[in-house]
Design an enzyme around this catalytic site. Structure first.
Site, PDB file in Angstrom:
ATOM      1  N   ARG A 181      11.113  -5.276  14.377  1.00  0.00           N
ATOM      2  CA  ARG A 181      10.799  -4.848  13.007  1.00  0.00           C
ATOM      3  C   ARG A 181      11.169  -5.883  11.951  1.00  0.00           C
ATOM      4  O   ARG A 181      10.480  -6.040  10.958  1.00  0.00           O
ATOM      5  CB  ARG A 181      11.520  -3.535  12.668  1.00  0.00           C
ATOM      6  CG  ARG A 181      11.045  -2.337  13.436  1.00  0.00           C
ATOM      7  CD  ARG A 181      11.528  -1.052  12.783  1.00  0.00           C
ATOM      8  NE  ARG A 181      10.762  -0.728  11.595  1.00  0.00           N
ATOM      9  CZ  ARG A 181      11.181   0.064  10.604  1.00  0.00           C
ATOM     10  NH1 ARG A 181      12.394   0.571  10.662  1.00  0.00           N
ATOM     11  NH2 ARG A 181      10.416   0.341   9.583  1.00  0.00           N
ATOM     12  N   HIS A 187       0.835  -1.205   0.000  1.00  0.00           N
ATOM     13  CA  HIS A 187       0.000   0.000   0.000  1.00  0.00           C
ATOM     14  C   HIS A 187       0.867   1.252   0.000  1.00  0.00           C
ATOM     15  O   HIS A 187       2.025   1.236   0.433  1.00  0.00           O
ATOM     16  CB  HIS A 187      -0.949   0.004   1.199  1.00  0.00           C
ATOM     17  CG  HIS A 187      -0.249   0.135   2.532  1.00  0.00           C
ATOM     18  ND1 HIS A 187       0.219   1.329   3.015  1.00  0.00           N
ATOM     19  CD2 HIS A 187       0.074  -0.791   3.458  1.00  0.00           C
ATOM     20  CE1 HIS A 187       0.787   1.147   4.186  1.00  0.00           C
ATOM     21  NE2 HIS A 187       0.723  -0.149   4.487  1.00  0.00           N
ATOM     22  N   ARG A 240      -6.474   0.931   3.554  1.00  0.00           N
ATOM     23  CA  ARG A 240      -5.320   1.502   2.871  1.00  0.00           C
ATOM     24  C   ARG A 240      -4.887   0.643   1.677  1.00  0.00           C
ATOM     25  O   ARG A 240      -4.353   1.169   0.701  1.00  0.00           O
ATOM     26  CB  ARG A 240      -4.165   1.757   3.831  1.00  0.00           C
ATOM     27  CG  ARG A 240      -3.630   0.583   4.635  1.00  0.00           C
ATOM     28  CD  ARG A 240      -2.677   1.096   5.710  1.00  0.00           C
ATOM     29  NE  ARG A 240      -2.021   0.067   6.503  1.00  0.00           N
ATOM     30  CZ  ARG A 240      -2.517  -0.475   7.603  1.00  0.00           C
ATOM     31  NH1 ARG A 240      -3.725  -0.126   8.023  1.00  0.00           N
ATOM     32  NH2 ARG A 240      -1.821  -1.375   8.291  1.00  0.00           N
ATOM     33  N   GLU A 251      -1.940  -6.655   7.572  1.00  0.00           N
ATOM     34  CA  GLU A 251      -0.636  -6.367   8.165  1.00  0.00           C
ATOM     35  C   GLU A 251      -0.472  -7.152   9.470  1.00  0.00           C
ATOM     36  O   GLU A 251      -1.445  -7.629  10.064  1.00  0.00           O
ATOM     37  CB  GLU A 251      -0.517  -4.851   8.420  1.00  0.00           C
ATOM     38  CG  GLU A 251       0.746  -4.369   9.104  1.00  0.00           C
ATOM     39  CD  GLU A 251       2.026  -4.708   8.352  1.00  0.00           C
ATOM     40  OE1 GLU A 251       2.357  -5.914   8.300  1.00  0.00           O
ATOM     41  OE2 GLU A 251       2.690  -3.795   7.841  1.00  0.00           O
ATOM     42  N   ARG A 252       0.754  -7.293   9.889  1.00  0.00           N
ATOM     43  CA  ARG A 252       1.062  -7.888  11.190  1.00  0.00           C
ATOM     44  C   ARG A 252       0.348  -7.114  12.294  1.00  0.00           C
ATOM     45  O   ARG A 252       0.304  -5.877  12.284  1.00  0.00           O
ATOM     46  CB  ARG A 252       2.572  -7.826  11.383  1.00  0.00           C
ATOM     47  CG  ARG A 252       3.087  -8.338  12.700  1.00  0.00           C
ATOM     48  CD  ARG A 252       4.597  -8.146  12.720  1.00  0.00           C
ATOM     49  NE  ARG A 252       5.166  -8.470  14.019  1.00  0.00           N
ATOM     50  CZ  ARG A 252       6.431  -8.256  14.339  1.00  0.00           C
ATOM     51  NH1 ARG A 252       7.256  -7.726  13.461  1.00  0.00           N
ATOM     52  NH2 ARG A 252       6.886  -8.583  15.532  1.00  0.00           N
ATOM     53  N   HIS A 280       0.575  -5.544   2.660  1.00  0.00           N
ATOM     54  CA  HIS A 280       1.329  -4.709   3.602  1.00  0.00           C
ATOM     55  C   HIS A 280       2.779  -5.178   3.676  1.00  0.00           C
ATOM     56  O   HIS A 280       3.112  -6.283   3.234  1.00  0.00           O
ATOM     57  CB  HIS A 280       0.692  -4.803   4.986  1.00  0.00           C
ATOM     58  CG  HIS A 280      -0.766  -4.468   5.006  1.00  0.00           C
ATOM     59  ND1 HIS A 280      -1.247  -3.229   5.356  1.00  0.00           N
ATOM     60  CD2 HIS A 280      -1.847  -5.223   4.685  1.00  0.00           C
ATOM     61  CE1 HIS A 280      -2.567  -3.231   5.267  1.00  0.00           C
ATOM     62  NE2 HIS A 280      -2.953  -4.431   4.868  1.00  0.00           N
TER      63      HIS A 280
END
Length: 211
Positions: free
Chosen positions: A112, A9, A58, A85-86, A155
């Site tokens: 991350r 996105h 998104r 997404e996570r 994502h």
């Protein structure tokens, strides 16, 4: 042959603020939309049978911008929670760079980029893989093997999980796998093959995103 095009996105409002977004349903910024329209122009001349996005708006707004860029008015689309997404759990909504200052670079990079680095109340990348890849194999792969062209918008982490599978990346190397903004991954599939036979990367130059 079937073609799978994967897009992250565009910049969201929380990307701009440097926040962990996860499952929070945040809109794209104007920059995110405009960058994606330019990215979509790279797809002119390629015909798609279907699109997949996550359940978060998104990715759906990004798909609309991609289609605007390549001149396609509409495309049958499936919105799948499995591609979300996570889930960042207790970190959701917190500023990434403030958290980094609190916990140190090693722990920050583990969160991350790590494969199985825990986040309180949230998912690891390994957890994301466990929902993304089975969904891909059950719902999308048969269509690619049947010669269909699929556009998938997801994502950073759900795409990283899929890259691990498609590119056969070892767990120990996942910290180096990134899906930048302003980039498209193009995978080609043959009938009977569960993994792609070819990969191409398309990109446009965009101003850096704070994510």
């Amino acid at each position: 042959m079937g073609i799978l095009v994967i897009s992250r996105h565009g910049e969201s409002e929380w990307n701009l603020l440097g926040k962990w977004t996860g499952w929070t349903d945040i809109n794209l910024t104007e920059k995110g939309h405009n960058d994606t329209v330019r990215l979509g122009a790279l797809l002119k001349g390629l015909s798609f049978n279907e699109a997949y996005t996550s359940s978060l708006k998104r990715t759906q707004q990004t798909l609309a911008a991609l289609l605007e860029g390549c001149g396609v008015e509409n495309l049958p689309t499936t919105h799948a929670t499995e591609l979300n997404e996570r889930d960042y759990g207790d970190l959701t909504g917190k500023n990434k760079w403030e958290v980094k200052a609190e916990i140190g670079e090693e722990a920050f990079n583990g969160i991350r980029r790590g494969w199985d680095y825990p986040v309180p109340g949230g998912e690891t990348l390994k957890d994301v893989y466990a929902r993304v890849v089975p969904y891909f194999e059950q719902e999308i792969l048969p269509k690619l093997q049947n010669g269909e062209n699929i556009l998938l918008v997801a994502h950073g982490n759900s795409i990283r999980a899929l890259i691990k599978h498609l590119d056969q990346v070892p767990e120990t190397e996942m910290a180096n796998v990134e899906m930048p903004f302003g980039q498209l991954l193009v995978y080609t599939f043959e009938p009977g093959q569960s993994l792609p036979i070819r990969k191409e990367v398309l990109s446009v130059e965009i101003e850096a995103v704070n994510a």
